[in-house]
Design a protein around this motif. Structure first.
Motif, mmCIF file in Angstrom:
data_model
loop_
_atom_site.group_PDB
_atom_site.id
_atom_site.type_symbol
_atom_site.label_atom_id
_atom_site.label_comp_id
_atom_site.label_asym_id
_atom_site.label_seq_id
_atom_site.Cartn_x
_atom_site.Cartn_y
_atom_site.Cartn_z
ATOM 1 N N UNK A 72 0.804 -1.212 0.000
ATOM 2 C CA UNK A 72 0.000 0.000 0.000
ATOM 3 C C UNK A 72 0.840 1.265 0.000
ATOM 4 N N UNK A 73 2.147 1.133 -0.227
ATOM 5 C CA UNK A 73 3.039 2.303 -0.290
ATOM 6 C C UNK A 73 2.786 3.076 -1.578
ATOM 7 N N UNK A 74 3.360 4.275 -1.634
ATOM 8 C CA UNK A 74 3.301 5.070 -2.863
ATOM 9 C C UNK A 74 4.663 5.713 -3.092
ATOM 10 N N UNK A 75 5.027 5.877 -4.350
ATOM 11 C CA UNK A 75 6.271 6.553 -4.697
ATOM 12 C C UNK A 75 6.142 8.036 -4.367
ATOM 13 N N UNK A 76 7.196 8.623 -3.823
ATOM 14 C CA UNK A 76 7.207 10.059 -3.514
ATOM 15 C C UNK A 76 8.573 10.639 -3.852
ATOM 16 N N UNK A 93 6.420 6.109 0.452
ATOM 17 C CA UNK A 93 5.727 6.441 1.702
ATOM 18 C C UNK A 93 4.772 5.307 2.012
ATOM 19 N N UNK A 94 4.914 4.783 3.210
ATOM 20 C CA UNK A 94 4.087 3.675 3.671
ATOM 21 C C UNK A 94 2.722 4.213 4.103
ATOM 22 N N UNK A 95 1.736 3.348 4.235
ATOM 23 C CA UNK A 95 0.404 3.803 4.655
ATOM 24 C C UNK A 95 0.393 4.545 5.989
ATOM 25 N N UNK A 96 1.352 4.247 6.869
ATOM 26 C CA UNK A 96 1.393 4.950 8.158
ATOM 27 C C UNK A 96 2.196 6.243 8.096
ATOM 28 N N UNK A 97 2.695 6.623 6.908
ATOM 29 C CA UNK A 97 3.423 7.876 6.722
ATOM 30 C C UNK A 97 4.931 7.748 6.761
ATOM 31 N N UNK A 98 5.454 6.612 7.169
ATOM 32 C CA UNK A 98 6.909 6.443 7.186
ATOM 33 C C UNK A 98 7.448 6.427 5.764
ATOM 34 N N UNK A 99 8.647 6.959 5.612
ATOM 35 C CA UNK A 99 9.290 7.007 4.302
ATOM 36 C C UNK A 99 10.518 6.107 4.314
ATOM 37 N N UNK A 100 10.630 5.308 3.269
ATOM 38 C CA UNK A 100 11.768 4.407 3.107
ATOM 39 C C UNK A 100 12.380 4.621 1.731
ATOM 40 N N UNK A 101 13.634 4.218 1.584
ATOM 41 C CA UNK A 101 14.325 4.357 0.301
ATOM 42 C C UNK A 101 14.798 2.996 -0.199
ATOM 43 N N UNK A 124 10.562 -7.299 7.668
ATOM 44 C CA UNK A 124 10.619 -6.582 8.951
ATOM 45 C C UNK A 124 10.203 -5.121 8.822
ATOM 46 N N UNK A 125 9.671 -4.767 7.679
ATOM 47 C CA UNK A 125 9.323 -3.384 7.371
ATOM 48 C C UNK A 125 8.172 -2.876 8.224
ATOM 49 N N UNK A 126 8.381 -1.740 8.821
ATOM 50 C CA UNK A 126 7.329 -1.089 9.602
ATOM 51 C C UNK A 126 6.447 -0.248 8.688
ATOM 52 N N UNK A 127 5.179 -0.165 9.024
ATOM 53 C CA UNK A 127 4.270 0.723 8.329
ATOM 54 C C UNK A 127 3.531 0.122 7.173
ATOM 55 N N UNK A 128 3.659 -1.188 6.985
ATOM 56 C CA UNK A 128 2.977 -1.786 5.838
ATOM 57 C C UNK A 128 1.601 -2.301 6.239
ATOM 58 N N UNK A 129 0.762 -2.430 5.247
ATOM 59 C CA UNK A 129 -0.549 -3.056 5.438
ATOM 60 C C UNK A 129 -0.604 -4.239 4.494
ATOM 61 N N UNK A 130 -1.400 -5.198 4.824
ATOM 62 C CA UNK A 130 -1.559 -6.343 3.943
ATOM 63 C C UNK A 130 -2.438 -5.984 2.777
#
Length: 133
Positions: A72-76, A93-101, A124-130
């Motif tokens: 459920x992430x989106x490119x930003x 950007x993950x659904x919970x607002x965290x940003x990863x690269x 182990x990624x935080x902020x994801x949804x199924x």
């Protein structure tokens, strides 16, 4: 970035030996193990990062697209401080607002080695949804 990922997959599955034995780059979580393997092959080849930068970028786009499709992430576009921190212009950007690269995670795998597993990163990624599928 979605186009970069698709272009990388098309190129990787249509060249050389991969025509006879296609790489299973199907945007699945399991395919991240293959990405780990591919990056390890680049490392073992002793190539300098600059010489494989395009391949690493393509792999990073692919990993990011797996996150987009599966979590459920989106490119930003990253802001200036995030660009400095990650060393990359884009992230997810993950659904919970965290940003990863994912792009920098692939570079880390190349520079550091197996302890920077991309499959483990996902698991182990935080902020994801199924997401189904």
């Amino acid at each position: 970035m979605r186009r970069h990922a698709a272009g990388f997959v098309a190129h990787a599955t249509a060249t050389g030996a991969t025509r006879r034995f296609p790489l299973p780059l199907d945007y699945s979580v399991a395919s991240l193990r293959l990405v780990d393997f591919l990056v390890d092959g680049l490392r073992k080849g002793g190539r300098e990062r600059a010489r494989v930068a395009g391949t690493l970028f393509g792999l990073g786009a692919y990993v990011g697209e797996v996150l987009v499709r599966r979590t459920g992430a989106e490119w930003v576009d990253l802001d200036e401080s995030q660009r400095v921190y990650f060393g990359q212009p884009v992230g997810v950007r993950m659904p919970d607002g965290r940003v990863w690269s994912p792009l920098s995670r692939v570079v880390n795998r190349f520079e550091v080695g197996p302890e920077e597993s991309l499959q483990t990163f996902y698991l182990t990624l935080h902020g994801r949804v199924r997401k189904a599928g």
